[in-house]
Motif scaffolding. Sequence first.
Motif, PDB file in Angstrom:
ATOM      1  N   UNK A   1       0.853  -1.183   0.000  1.00 32.48           N
ATOM      2  CA  UNK A   1       0.000   0.000   0.000  1.00 32.48           C
ATOM      3  C   UNK A   1       0.893   1.238   0.000  1.00 32.48           C
ATOM      4  N   UNK A   2       0.624   2.139  -0.937  1.00 31.48           N
ATOM      5  CA  UNK A   2       1.333   3.417  -0.993  1.00 31.48           C
ATOM      6  C   UNK A   2       0.505   4.454  -0.244  1.00 31.48           C
TER       7      UNK A   2
ATOM      8  N   UNK B   1     -11.254   5.053   0.604  1.00 30.77           N
ATOM      9  CA  UNK B   1     -11.520   4.610   1.972  1.00 30.77           C
ATOM     10  C   UNK B   1     -12.094   5.777   2.755  1.00 30.77           C
ATOM     11  N   UNK B   2     -13.269   5.566   3.284  1.00 31.12           N
ATOM     12  CA  UNK B   2     -13.943   6.631   4.038  1.00 31.12           C
ATOM     13  C   UNK B   2     -13.472   6.627   5.486  1.00 31.12           C
ATOM     14  N   UNK B   3     -13.689   7.742   6.189  1.00 30.70           N
ATOM     15  CA  UNK B   3     -13.341   7.793   7.616  1.00 30.70           C
ATOM     16  C   UNK B   3     -14.123   6.738   8.406  1.00 30.70           C
ATOM     17  N   UNK B   4     -13.534   6.295   9.502  1.00 34.29           N
ATOM     18  CA  UNK B   4     -14.175   5.319  10.370  1.00 34.29           C
ATOM     19  C   UNK B   4     -15.481   5.904  10.921  1.00 34.29           C
ATOM     20  N   UNK B   5     -16.567   5.084  10.872  1.00 37.71           N
ATOM     21  CA  UNK B   5     -17.857   5.535  11.355  1.00 37.71           C
ATOM     22  C   UNK B   5     -18.714   4.326  11.694  1.00 37.71           C
ATOM     23  N   UNK B   6     -19.836   4.574  12.340  1.00 36.79           N
ATOM     24  CA  UNK B   6     -20.789   3.503  12.633  1.00 36.79           C
ATOM     25  C   UNK B   6     -21.517   3.121  11.351  1.00 36.79           C
TER      26      UNK B   6
ATOM     27  N   UNK C   1     -17.936  -0.110   4.733  1.00 30.16           N
ATOM     28  CA  UNK C   1     -17.929   0.378   3.352  1.00 30.16           C
ATOM     29  C   UNK C   1     -17.309  -0.653   2.404  1.00 30.16           C
ATOM     30  N   UNK C   2     -17.727  -0.628   1.160  1.00 33.12           N
ATOM     31  CA  UNK C   2     -17.280  -1.615   0.168  1.00 33.12           C
ATOM     32  C   UNK C   2     -15.762  -1.669   0.057  1.00 33.12           C
ATOM     33  N   UNK C   3     -15.092  -0.526  -0.060  1.00 36.15           N
ATOM     34  CA  UNK C   3     -13.631  -0.509  -0.198  1.00 36.15           C
ATOM     35  C   UNK C   3     -12.938  -1.069   1.035  1.00 36.15           C
ATOM     36  N   UNK C   4     -13.465  -0.780   2.190  1.00 35.02           N
ATOM     37  CA  UNK C   4     -12.893  -1.286   3.436  1.00 35.02           C
ATOM     38  C   UNK C   4     -13.073  -2.797   3.504  1.00 35.02           C
ATOM     39  N   UNK C   5     -14.251  -3.279   3.128  1.00 37.79           N
ATOM     40  CA  UNK C   5     -14.514  -4.714   3.094  1.00 37.79           C
ATOM     41  C   UNK C   5     -13.536  -5.402   2.137  1.00 37.79           C
ATOM     42  N   UNK C   6     -13.320  -4.793   0.984  1.00 37.26           N
ATOM     43  CA  UNK C   6     -12.375  -5.334  -0.001  1.00 37.26           C
ATOM     44  C   UNK C   6     -10.966  -5.398   0.587  1.00 37.26           C
TER      45      UNK C   6
ATOM     46  N   UNK D   1      -6.224   9.465   4.243  1.00 31.03           N
ATOM     47  CA  UNK D   1      -6.788   8.188   3.808  1.00 31.03           C
ATOM     48  C   UNK D   1      -6.039   7.008   4.411  1.00 31.03           C
ATOM     49  N   UNK D   2      -4.726   7.143   4.569  1.00 34.46           N
ATOM     50  CA  UNK D   2      -3.965   6.066   5.198  1.00 34.46           C
ATOM     51  C   UNK D   2      -4.402   5.912   6.651  1.00 34.46           C
ATOM     52  N   UNK D   3      -4.605   7.017   7.339  1.00 37.30           N
ATOM     53  CA  UNK D   3      -5.113   6.974   8.708  1.00 37.30           C
ATOM     54  C   UNK D   3      -6.483   6.321   8.788  1.00 37.30           C
ATOM     55  N   UNK D   4      -7.359   6.637   7.825  1.00 35.53           N
ATOM     56  CA  UNK D   4      -8.697   6.021   7.795  1.00 35.53           C
ATOM     57  C   UNK D   4      -8.579   4.503   7.638  1.00 35.53           C
ATOM     58  N   UNK D   5      -7.737   4.064   6.700  1.00 33.79           N
ATOM     59  CA  UNK D   5      -7.571   2.623   6.455  1.00 33.79           C
ATOM     60  C   UNK D   5      -7.056   1.921   7.702  1.00 33.79           C
ATOM     61  N   UNK D   6      -6.076   2.523   8.370  1.00 34.63           N
ATOM     62  CA  UNK D   6      -5.524   1.922   9.585  1.00 34.63           C
ATOM     63  C   UNK D   6      -6.566   1.852  10.698  1.00 34.63           C
TER      64      UNK D   6
END
Length: 189
Positions: free
Chosen positions: A6-7, A42-47, A51-56, A80-85
Amino acid sequence: MKIIGMAGSLRPGSYVRRLLEASARELPASVDFETWDGLDRVSPFRDGPLPQRVDELCHTLSAADGMLIVAPAYSVLPPQLGHALNWMASRRGGAVLVGKPVAVVTACLHAHEAMWTQTELRRALGAAGAVVYGTDLVVSPALSQFDSDGRIIDPEFRDRLHSVLDGLCAPSLAKSAVRKAAGAVPATT
């Protein structure tokens, strides 16, 4: 062995992306390497539902033996890297990094610049349960760092990178050798 890369930069031709590709070329030939390119979505962490990209991303990482992250040196992580983590560290992300080796490479102009990025990545990855190997490589984001095939030119740079990649690959390669050896032992009756 499968490694997901991941870049931490969203720009397609960025120095960070080139460094990820060059780092992948330094992995042992037995490693299957795949770059995951969905970070920009990747969207920010939320209830709510995952999200599809996160699931992928979570499915991709659950099928991998480890991960390689290359990030620019900033005082904070790229958003976005912070969101993914954050997603990977959450229960909803499936704890996909628990016990997995993750190599973190940061590129910077001066040695002290990568300290904050390394600290933030190690904190977030540690919260996700990953075993983190990291280095900051003091290099100029100039094209002269790579040869015409996209390989890293500087031998000291390559040696430092190899020490991190060896840590990334060692656990899975050791498990693979044990499995091969166990399979090679003749059965006794």
